[in-house]
Scaffold this active site. Structure first.
Site, short mmCIF file in Angstrom:
data_model
loop_
_atom_site.label_atom_id
_atom_site.label_comp_id
_atom_site.label_asym_id
_atom_site.label_seq_id
_atom_site.Cartn_x
_atom_site.Cartn_y
_atom_site.Cartn_z
N HIS A 1 -33.14 -39.26 -28.40
CA HIS A 1 -31.89 -40.00 -27.42
C HIS A 1 -30.80 -40.52 -28.32
CE1 HIS A 1 -33.49 -37.40 -24.60
NE2 HIS A 1 -34.72 -37.08 -24.36
N TYR B 1 -42.49 -44.90 -27.11
CA TYR B 1 -40.86 -46.03 -26.68
C TYR B 1 -41.07 -47.18 -27.17
CZ TYR B 1 -39.27 -42.29 -23.41
OH TYR B 1 -38.88 -40.89 -22.43
#
Length: 370
Positions: free
Chosen positions: A72, A343
């Site tokens: 992303h 993450y």
């Protein structure tokens, strides 16, 4: 969405199969949905697969883009508020669901994939990541994607899928035999891919629906726990992409259109929570819940400002899906801890790298106000 943000461990290497071309439309689909998983960091399966290796694979597939998210990578920052309807208070004691409560929200819209300067494409998976800033220092961070189910059930399957969908630089397509072998080994992913491929694709971010995909649990004041999934459903009527959009030469046309919309009027999504039954799958994001499950419209996210990624805004936020306030808990879905760990690694790596200009806008765009 995900997609939508440091421990490392040693262990025997996984030996992925060779990859090169594409299995038609499914190949393109898998390449796009691979972006919905990770950013990087923590143990996924002790002694076998680590968060660092997930991030390494993203880098191997997408190339090196210092300072950007490993997935992303292309995004735009958002700011606004969440207005509670009060209906969520009966199933969750989270303070943002209290009646007449307004909660500040910041966030990010993005496209799946690890190449920040890639041109926008209608079929690329889109994500909506949000950060709700509750009283007393609590936060809720959530990453959501515009697909109906997640393409894999486990972190290990995701790792395999990412490589199987890697395009050959010479052809731009994955190896059809590698994809065929992956789907044969993971029939649940083949079913999920068919559902994702059949989804309706809207004209842009503002009229798109974004789903949690993973299950969570809401905890009520009396301690009752309810399995939930949620979706951010647009107030704007969903429309299909127009021929003009399809022919657009502006490589940022999806982001530019969203910023233009916000400049004219705030964009609104209703947070609709689906209440699961005891037998509904909470550990398998490839499986949808029955359509007849009840739902609650618990409030509205109102986005009134967009801004280029820069120091101190959404660029520097890790949208870890396990940052949860009291009243919201993780389920037993193995992807949640894997996403959180991955993450973290991605965030740590990019935090220490030089930052280039935003891939979307060079200047902030203020909207109609809150």
């Amino acid at each position: 969405m995900s997609l939508l943000n440091d421990l490392t461990g040693a262990g025997p290497d996984l030996r992925p199969r060779a990859v090169l071309l594409r299995l038609g439309a499914i190949g393109a689909l898998v390449t796009g949905t691979a972006g919905t998983f990770a950013y990087a960091g923590g143990w996924l399966s002790p002694g076998m697969l680590t968060q660092a290796r997930i991030v390494d694979r993203f880098e191997a597939v997408n190339g090196s883009h210092p300072g950007f998210r490993r997935n992303h990578a292309k995004g735009l920052c958002l700011a606004g508020r969440f207005e509670s309807s009060g209906r969520g208070a009966r199933v969750s004691r989270a303070s943002l669901f209290a009646p007449d409560r307004a909660t500040p929200v910041t966030g990010r819209i993005a496209l799946a994939g690890g190449q920040p300067y890639a041109a926008d494409a209608a079929t690329t998976v889109r994500s909506l990541a949000l950060r709700f800033e509750l009283p007393d220092g609590e936060e809720w961070r959530t990453g959501n994607n515009d697909i109906p189910v997640f393409p894999v059930r486990t972190p290990e399957a995701f790792y395999e899928q990412l490589l199987a969908a890697k395009p050959d630089p010479a052809t731009g397509k994955p190896d059809p035999e590698a994809l065929k072998a992956f789907f044969a080994a993971h029939p649940e992913s083949a079913k999920a891919a068919a559902q994702i491929k059949a989804r309706a694709i809207t004209s842009g971010f503002a009229d798109d629906t974004f789903r949690s995909l993973n299950a969570f649990r809401f905890v009520a004041e009396d301690g009752t726990r309810t399995p939930v999934r949620w979706a951010f459903i647009p107030e704007q009527t969903a429309t299909a992409q127009s021929p003009a959009q399809a022919a657009a030469t502006d490589k940022n046309y999806l982001f530019d259109a969203f910023a233009d919309t916000v400049r004219q009027t705030p964009v609104r999504w209703h947070l609709v929570v689906t209440l699961g039954d005891a037998g509904d799958p909470t550990a398998d994001a490839t499986r949808p819940w029955p359509a007849e499950r009840p739902s609650l419209d618990v409030g509205t996210v109102i986005i009134a400002e967009t801004q280029a990624e820069a120091d101190g805004n959404c660029r520097d936020v890790n949208f870890d899906p396990l940052v949860l306030p009291a009243g919201i808990m993780a389920s037993d879905d193995p992807l949640l801890s894997a996403r959180s760990a991955a993450y973290s690694v991605s965030f740590t790596r990019r935090a220490g790298e030089p930052k280039g200009p935003s891939a979307v806008h060079d200047t902030p765009v203020s909207g109609a106000g809150l």
